[in-house]
Design a protein around this motif. Structure first.
Motif, mmCIF file in Angstrom:
data_model
loop_
_atom_site.group_PDB
_atom_site.id
_atom_site.type_symbol
_atom_site.label_atom_id
_atom_site.label_comp_id
_atom_site.label_asym_id
_atom_site.label_seq_id
_atom_site.Cartn_x
_atom_site.Cartn_y
_atom_site.Cartn_z
ATOM 1 N N GLY A 232 0.814 -1.208 0.000
ATOM 2 C CA GLY A 232 0.000 0.000 0.000
ATOM 3 C C GLY A 232 0.844 1.254 0.000
ATOM 4 N N ILE A 233 0.204 2.367 0.292
ATOM 5 C CA ILE A 233 0.873 3.669 0.344
ATOM 6 C C ILE A 233 1.064 4.057 1.803
ATOM 7 C CG2 ILE A 233 0.652 6.122 -0.206
ATOM 8 C CD1 ILE A 233 -0.837 5.220 -2.773
ATOM 9 N N LEU A 234 2.291 4.369 2.147
ATOM 10 C CA LEU A 234 2.669 4.604 3.534
ATOM 11 C C LEU A 234 2.649 6.081 3.914
ATOM 12 C CD1 LEU A 234 3.699 2.864 5.938
ATOM 13 C CD2 LEU A 234 6.027 3.379 5.186
ATOM 14 N N ASP A 235 3.122 6.936 3.002
ATOM 15 C CA ASP A 235 3.300 8.352 3.345
ATOM 16 C C ASP A 235 3.296 9.175 2.060
ATOM 17 O OD1 ASP A 235 3.755 10.564 4.956
ATOM 18 O OD2 ASP A 235 5.943 10.321 4.958
ATOM 19 N N TYR A 236 2.983 10.465 2.181
ATOM 20 C CA TYR A 236 3.054 11.365 1.031
ATOM 21 C C TYR A 236 3.130 12.810 1.518
ATOM 22 C CZ TYR A 236 -1.982 11.887 1.903
ATOM 23 O OH TYR A 236 -3.206 12.110 2.479
ATOM 24 N N LYS A 237 3.615 13.671 0.642
ATOM 25 C CA LYS A 237 3.799 15.073 1.020
ATOM 26 C C LYS A 237 3.902 15.924 -0.240
ATOM 27 C CE LYS A 237 6.808 17.988 3.921
ATOM 28 N NZ LYS A 237 8.014 17.983 4.800
#
Length: 311
Positions: A232-237
């Protein structure tokens, strides 16, 4: 069909049962009211026309569930706004035949102003505001250099794929990317061959080897309903200087893999892979080039590529 029979025969119970079944099906098909759950752009496109027909019919008979269907339809179109490449193709994710599964006519048939902007390459419609769009719970992230109508087809576009809600039509494509720039595909997802499990080409195209991802010990990884949380997707910014997303793939036994994509601008993109294991393994970063790409120079620690005739 049951809903229509209910209105034709004036049987309210038929309508009630039909709406109840429709609601369950839509919750399965679009669990986050955005991306179709069957891991394929082709299936997402195929179901949108049904959503549009459902919304129109239920509105015409003044059924209150029409507002819910319209919400699913709107979310599904929002995903398409960012999934379209600057050349109006769509990514051949999962069981999708070929990259060009659309065209201007079908885009405009959705009667969405953002998609009209895309269909006309910025000449008409409403310009999308975001150049970084993440569908976290569905496992998709899109980066785009700009929506400028003067350089629409030249814009850099990148898709990052990690995570899944169902195993239907699922390929081993977690942590994979697709990249387009200067009017050409660079790194591609080859899509599907057929549905014949056991066919050598089918099995290859569904495996990790056919995607721009990370391979452990020259093996693909298992896909099952009870392990969907392992990718999955863990982090974003997003900042003024860069856009960033980090995904994870823990589907290889005893190996934990994170991939970060840092999009600085249309000419500067970083991929950073972090891999942890208590034992030794062989790791491979895999990249599939489009037919437009030329290998100019290849050495142990780098590869220099040329995008067609763009210099």
């Amino acid at each position: 069909a049951l809903i229509k029979c209910g209105y034709f025969l004036n049987e309210q119970n038929y309508i009630y049962i039909g709406i109840e079944r429709l609601d369950k099906q839509l919750q399965y098909a679009y669990p986050n009211k955005a991306v179709h759950t069957e891991n394929s752009t082709g299936y997402h496109i195929g179901l949108i026309s049904y959503l549009k027909q459902l919304s129109s019919y239920l509105s015409a008979v003044e059924n209150s569930y029409s507002s819910s269907v319209k919400e699913y339809f709107t979310g599904a179109l929002e995903y398409l706004v960012y999934a379209y490449l600057p050349n109006l193709a769509l990514p051949s994710i999962g069981d999708t035949y070929g990259a060009d599964v659309s065209g201007r006519g079908s885009i405009e048939s959705y009667e969405n102003e953002k998609l009209r902007y895309i269909a006309t390459k910025g000449k008409e419609g409403q310009k999308p505001e975001e150049t970084f769009r993440i569908f976290k719970n569905d496992g998709y992230t899109f980066f785009r250099e700009s929506w400028d109508s003067n350089s629409f087809e030249e814009s850099t576009w990148l898709m990052f794929k990690s995570g899944f809600n169902s195993i239907t039509h699922k390929h081993n494509d977690d942590l994979s990317i697709a990249l387009y720039s200067k009017g050409y595909d660079i790194f591609i997802d080859p899509g599907m061959y057929n549905y014949m499990v056991g066919n050598n080409i089918h099995d290859y195209l569904n495996s990790s080897f056919a995607h721009n991802a990370i391979i452990v010990d020259d093996l693909s990884y298992p896909i099952a309903k009870n392990i969907t949380e392992k990718a999955g997707i863990l982090d974003y910014k997003a900042t003024d200087q860069f856009k960033y997303v980090k995904g994870y793939n823990n589907l290889y036994e005893t190996v934990l893999i994170d991939r970060s994509v840092i999009f600085v601008d249309g000419n500067t993109i970083f991929l950073v892979d972090d891999i942890i294991s208590e034992s030794n393994h062989k790791y491979t970063q895999n990249f599939h080039l489009s037919d437009h790409m030329q290998i100019v120079k290849k050495q142990k620690d780098y590869v220099l590529l040329k995008i067609a005739d763009t210099n």
